[in-house]
Design a protein around this motif. Sequence first.
Motif, short mmCIF file in Angstrom:
data_model
loop_
_atom_site.label_atom_id
_atom_site.label_comp_id
_atom_site.label_asym_id
_atom_site.label_seq_id
_atom_site.Cartn_x
_atom_site.Cartn_y
_atom_site.Cartn_z
N GLY A 67 0.89 -1.28 -0.14
CA GLY A 67 -0.04 -0.09 -0.15
C GLY A 67 1.00 1.12 -0.26
O GLY A 67 1.89 1.40 -0.15
N ASN A 68 0.12 2.52 0.30
CA ASN A 68 0.77 3.68 0.34
C ASN A 68 1.01 4.00 1.81
O ASN A 68 0.18 4.28 2.55
CB ASN A 68 -0.11 4.71 -0.34
N ILE A 69 2.18 4.37 1.90
CA ILE A 69 2.79 4.85 3.22
C ILE A 69 3.58 6.25 3.06
O ILE A 69 4.29 6.62 3.73
CB ILE A 69 3.74 3.72 4.03
N GLU A 70 3.03 6.88 2.10
CA GLU A 70 3.80 8.28 1.95
C GLU A 70 3.66 9.05 3.09
O GLU A 70 4.72 9.84 3.18
CB GLU A 70 3.56 8.85 0.41
N THR A 71 2.54 9.16 3.70
CA THR A 71 2.42 10.13 4.60
C THR A 71 3.23 9.84 5.95
O THR A 71 3.35 10.72 6.80
CB THR A 71 0.90 10.05 5.20
N ILE A 72 3.98 8.73 6.17
CA ILE A 72 4.53 8.51 7.34
C ILE A 72 5.97 8.07 6.97
O ILE A 72 6.78 7.54 7.92
CB ILE A 72 3.80 7.27 8.04
N ILE A 73 6.43 7.87 5.73
CA ILE A 73 7.91 7.47 5.31
C ILE A 73 8.86 8.56 5.85
O ILE A 73 10.07 7.90 6.45
CB ILE A 73 7.95 7.15 3.69
N THR A 74 8.54 9.76 6.16
CA THR A 74 9.67 10.85 6.64
C THR A 74 9.76 10.30 8.10
O THR A 74 10.74 10.16 8.71
CB THR A 74 9.16 12.12 6.42
N SER A 75 8.78 9.91 8.78
CA SER A 75 8.80 9.63 10.28
C SER A 75 9.71 8.41 10.51
O SER A 75 10.26 8.34 11.14
CB SER A 75 7.27 9.36 10.64
N LEU A 76 9.38 7.40 9.65
CA LEU A 76 10.39 6.28 9.68
C LEU A 76 11.83 6.58 9.44
O LEU A 76 12.60 5.87 9.90
CB LEU A 76 10.01 5.21 8.77
N ILE A 77 12.06 7.20 8.42
CA ILE A 77 13.47 7.82 8.09
C ILE A 77 13.97 8.52 9.16
O ILE A 77 15.32 8.10 9.80
CB ILE A 77 13.62 8.61 6.59
N ASP A 78 13.30 9.32 9.97
CA ASP A 78 13.89 10.08 11.06
C ASP A 78 14.10 9.16 12.11
O ASP A 78 14.99 9.45 13.09
CB ASP A 78 12.59 10.70 11.75
N GLU A 79 13.71 8.00 12.40
CA GLU A 79 13.69 6.97 13.50
C GLU A 79 14.88 5.96 13.02
O GLU A 79 15.33 5.04 13.98
CB GLU A 79 12.44 6.15 13.61
N GLY A 80 15.49 6.21 11.63
CA GLY A 80 16.58 5.59 11.33
C GLY A 80 16.42 4.39 10.37
O GLY A 80 17.48 3.28 10.09
N TYR A 81 15.31 4.08 10.04
CA TYR A 81 14.89 3.19 8.92
C TYR A 81 15.49 3.66 7.58
O TYR A 81 15.28 4.91 7.34
CB TYR A 81 13.45 2.78 8.73
N SER A 82 16.07 2.71 6.92
CA SER A 82 17.20 3.47 5.60
C SER A 82 16.92 2.70 4.30
O SER A 82 17.27 2.84 3.24
CB SER A 82 18.62 3.55 6.05
#
Length: 284
Positions: free
Chosen positions: A185-200
């Motif tokens: 699905g579409n997780i565009e709204t939260i992908i920045t939050s995941l990047i900020d937590e260290g997911y790369s």
Amino acid sequence: MGFSCLLQKMKTKIPRGELWIAGEILKELGLEQTQESLITLSSSIGSDICFLSYTNPIQNLPINSGEMTTLINRADALGLVSGVTVDGPFERTIREHDFWEVIKWFSSDPERLDEQLKKNAELAAIELMAADNAGADVLILCDDIAYNRGLYFSPELFKRILLPLYRRLRNLIKSDKPVGFHSDGNIETIITSLIDEGYSMFSLEPEAMNLLELCRRLPENIVILSGIKAEWLMGPDLEDNEMAAIFRYIDDLKNSCKLILASSCGLSDIRSLKKLQEIYRQLE
């Protein structure tokens, strides 16, 4: 091989790997229903990364058995990067309970939701740490939290309820190895939050998200594990003009991000495997 070597490979070719390969494919190829067969198959088709799991339906691996270490060493001997996928707390919770029941808990029974998610986050934590200790090069947290139009719940609920669990899981891994995230699905709204937590690293569904547009906005260090659409593997045989359009899409994506070519849908049968091999062959 190691993930750093894979990043070096990106300068000359597009690395490849599949998150999920169905046991039916192993059966049709005369291979045993084991995760070692996944390694054998990945190597034989020219993949650069092979994904394993403690809970793969082909073969479950006991956490403390040492079998994951043996498999990772086998992959390394064949020149493959080893990835381990771990189901996330939401995925585990809806597997235990009815999907719509769990969705209702977000508003009707938040205490029960919190209890179940935390319990299942602990199970995910055990697997993540075991995979890290076994020597996996890449770790992927898999939690299907979205459909084609967006999350199953609001971004605000995600940030309040699930993101703290994802933060804790990410922080368990102290090494510099990449920790990624997969969702359909579409997780565009939260992908920045995941990047900020260290997911790369992100395994994303190209049918649900405009990957070209998204990749142009992502930090340069982010790796995208995607690029192969389900219709290419499951639809009718591709005409020459369709194949040319596929290569243009993949090339544009490669020029927009660090790309590991993969499907989000996985390989479900021998036909999808053969179509994947044809795409691989024509990319050479």
